[in-house]
Write an enzyme that holds these catalytic residues in place. Sequence first.
Site, PDB file in Angstrom:
ATOM      1  N   GLY A  42       0.844  -1.208   0.000  1.00 43.33           N
ATOM      2  CA  GLY A  42       0.000   0.000   0.000  1.00 43.33           C
ATOM      3  C   GLY A  42       0.867   1.241   0.000  1.00 43.33           C
ATOM      4  O   GLY A  42       0.493   2.266   0.572  1.00 43.33           O
ATOM      5  N   THR A  65     -10.800  -7.194  11.258  1.00 35.82           N
ATOM      6  CA  THR A  65      -9.549  -7.424  10.514  1.00 35.82           C
ATOM      7  C   THR A  65      -8.352  -6.875  11.294  1.00 35.82           C
ATOM      8  O   THR A  65      -7.285  -7.478  11.308  1.00 35.82           O
ATOM      9  CB  THR A  65      -9.563  -6.774   9.103  1.00 35.82           C
ATOM     10  N   TYR A 117     -14.113  -4.007   9.586  1.00 43.62           N
ATOM     11  CA  TYR A 117     -12.801  -3.356   9.696  1.00 43.62           C
ATOM     12  C   TYR A 117     -12.129  -3.686  11.038  1.00 43.62           C
ATOM     13  O   TYR A 117     -10.961  -4.088  11.079  1.00 43.62           O
ATOM     14  CB  TYR A 117     -12.975  -1.839   9.541  1.00 43.62           C
ATOM     15  N   LEU A 146      -2.857  -7.508  -3.377  1.00 41.10           N
ATOM     16  CA  LEU A 146      -2.231  -8.360  -2.360  1.00 41.10           C
ATOM     17  C   LEU A 146      -3.227  -9.232  -1.609  1.00 41.10           C
ATOM     18  O   LEU A 146      -2.824 -10.112  -0.848  1.00 41.10           O
ATOM     19  CB  LEU A 146      -1.463  -7.477  -1.379  1.00 41.10           C
TER      20      LEU A 146
HETATM   21  P1  NDP Z   1      -4.748   4.903   1.964  1.00 41.47           P
HETATM   22  O1  NDP Z   1      -6.053   4.502   1.379  1.00 41.47           O
HETATM   23  O2  NDP Z   1      -4.338   6.329   1.864  1.00 41.47           O
HETATM   24  O3  NDP Z   1      -3.574   3.969   1.399  1.00 41.47           O
HETATM   25  C1  NDP Z   1      -3.698   2.573   1.357  1.00 41.47           C
HETATM   26  C2  NDP Z   1      -3.153   2.065   0.052  1.00 41.47           C
HETATM   27  O4  NDP Z   1      -3.232   0.615   0.046  1.00 41.47           O
HETATM   28  C3  NDP Z   1      -3.992   2.551  -1.135  1.00 41.47           C
HETATM   29  O5  NDP Z   1      -3.171   2.912  -2.216  1.00 41.47           O
HETATM   30  C4  NDP Z   1      -4.845   1.323  -1.434  1.00 41.47           C
HETATM   31  O6  NDP Z   1      -5.353   1.273  -2.761  1.00 41.47           O
HETATM   32  C5  NDP Z   1      -3.821   0.215  -1.186  1.00 41.47           C
HETATM   33  N1  NDP Z   1      -4.466  -1.094  -1.104  1.00 41.47           N
HETATM   34  C6  NDP Z   1      -5.651  -1.416  -0.532  1.00 41.47           C
HETATM   35  N2  NDP Z   1      -5.933  -2.717  -0.706  1.00 41.47           N
HETATM   36  C7  NDP Z   1      -4.895  -3.231  -1.414  1.00 41.47           C
HETATM   37  C8  NDP Z   1      -4.610  -4.528  -1.941  1.00 41.47           C
HETATM   38  N3  NDP Z   1      -5.452  -5.549  -1.782  1.00 41.47           N
HETATM   39  N4  NDP Z   1      -3.450  -4.710  -2.625  1.00 41.47           N
HETATM   40  C9  NDP Z   1      -2.585  -3.681  -2.812  1.00 41.47           C
HETATM   41  N5  NDP Z   1      -2.814  -2.433  -2.360  1.00 41.47           N
HETATM   42  C10 NDP Z   1      -3.960  -2.206  -1.676  1.00 41.47           C
HETATM   43  O7  NDP Z   1      -4.822   4.463   3.526  1.00 41.47           O
HETATM   44  P2  NDP Z   1      -3.936   4.956   4.777  1.00 41.47           P
HETATM   45  O8  NDP Z   1      -2.582   5.307   4.328  1.00 41.47           O
HETATM   46  O9  NDP Z   1      -4.721   5.929   5.561  1.00 41.47           O
HETATM   47  O10 NDP Z   1      -3.919   3.617   5.627  1.00 41.47           O
HETATM   48  C11 NDP Z   1      -2.855   2.687   5.555  1.00 41.47           C
HETATM   49  C12 NDP Z   1      -3.067   1.579   6.584  1.00 41.47           C
HETATM   50  O11 NDP Z   1      -3.214   2.164   7.884  1.00 41.47           O
HETATM   51  C13 NDP Z   1      -4.352   0.774   6.335  1.00 41.47           C
HETATM   52  O12 NDP Z   1      -4.110  -0.578   6.646  1.00 41.47           O
HETATM   53  C14 NDP Z   1      -5.341   1.378   7.326  1.00 41.47           C
HETATM   54  O13 NDP Z   1      -6.346   0.469   7.704  1.00 41.47           O
HETATM   55  C15 NDP Z   1      -4.408   1.707   8.485  1.00 41.47           C
HETATM   56  N6  NDP Z   1      -4.958   2.741   9.366  1.00 41.47           N
HETATM   57  C16 NDP Z   1      -5.208   3.999   8.907  1.00 41.47           C
HETATM   58  C17 NDP Z   1      -5.744   4.960   9.744  1.00 41.47           C
HETATM   59  C18 NDP Z   1      -6.065   6.346   9.280  1.00 41.47           C
HETATM   60  O14 NDP Z   1      -6.739   7.075  10.013  1.00 41.47           O
HETATM   61  N7  NDP Z   1      -5.599   6.777   8.126  1.00 41.47           N
HETATM   62  C19 NDP Z   1      -6.055   4.639  11.144  1.00 41.47           C
HETATM   63  C20 NDP Z   1      -5.746   3.283  11.529  1.00 41.47           C
HETATM   64  C21 NDP Z   1      -5.213   2.386  10.658  1.00 41.47           C
HETATM   65  P3  NDP Z   1      -6.919   1.749  -2.956  1.00 41.47           P
HETATM   66  O15 NDP Z   1      -7.010   3.131  -2.423  1.00 41.47           O
HETATM   67  O16 NDP Z   1      -7.109   1.662  -4.444  1.00 41.47           O
HETATM   68  O17 NDP Z   1      -7.751   0.781  -2.169  1.00 41.47           O
END
Ligand code: NDP
Length: 270
Positions: free
Chosen positions: A12, A158, A155, A63
């Site tokens: 990601g 997970t 969510y 992924l």
């Molecule tokens: P973003 O949506 O900004 O970035 C996540 C990235 O991961 C996106 O580019 C998304 O693509 C990609 N992604 C999602 N599913 C897949 C997949 N199956 N294979 C490959 N890439 C994938 O999210 P954040 O940066 O905010 O969050 C990152 C992590 O932190 C996540 O796991 C989130 O749950 C966790 N988190 C975030 C919080 C927040 O407040 N921001 C709080 C707590 C946890 P696409 O957008 O196309 O889905």
Amino acid sequence: MRLEGKTAIVTGGGRGIGREISRRFAAEGAHVLLADIDGERAEAAAQEIGGAGGQATPCTADLGRPDGAQHVFEHAKACFGGRLDILINNAGIAHHGAFLELSFEDWERVLRNNLTSAFLCAQGAARIMAANGGGRIVNIGSISGQRGSYGRTAYGVTKAGIHQMTRIMAVELGPRGIAVNAIAPGPIDTGITSMGPDQERRYLERIPLERFGHARDVAGAALFLSSDEAAYLTGSVVNVDGGFDAAGLIFSYTELTTVKSDVRDPSKSD
Ligand code: NDP
């Protein structure tokens, strides 16, 4: 240069927290393989890092599917020559939906993108690391995996799963030299969370540090957990939440500071 010469996969990594971690790791000397479902985003992030003098290679993959994860590890093998020092298991999607209305499709989609993806990547990375004498894995969980909340069935489950997988991996993989920790971010100001002004204010009232987190706050913790300074840490879930979890659910932070719990209510007797 705390990661000089290290090889790292950041899932990601195309935007948000993963992109910031990739930037930070590359600035600290790591070669980063930046995997994202959106190839253009991964490419743009890698170019930005390259432009700043860092080393990053983009990789496009879903992924949440075994062939997608396999593609990343084949790519990593070609890039890193069979070595892998660090995995940042960060890819994920947001989801809100009341328990009674949650559809099977949404449940399955959130599990696949958040938990199955983390499992597939952690297993792929750990197999390489075990063959090479060790490594570091940092799984990105969430405060939503630690506490009850509304609309977070899929969510939250997970993220709780990621925290528990972290502990089990730490136990099983410790003897192989692999340290596994998780970060549980609170609300971080990436695009993944969108709130109205009233909701934002109420959220902020519950955060002792009185601000939302930035991606760089999570990147700092990920860097620490991947560095030599964290050599004796494994199986931990580190909250990066401005004190949100510690403050609890019942009162807003402002209300919390005015509660006089040592003053008895005379209207109530034993
Ligand atoms: P973003 O949506 O900004 O970035 C996540 C990235 O991961 C996106 O580019 C998304 O693509 C990609 N992604 C999602 N599913 C897949 C997949 N199956 N294979 C490959 N890439 C994938 O999210 P954040 O940066 O905010 O969050 C990152 C992590 O932190 C996540 O796991 C989130 O749950 C966790 N988190 C975030 C919080 C927040 O407040 N921001 C709080 C707590 C946890 P696409 O957008 O196309 O889905």
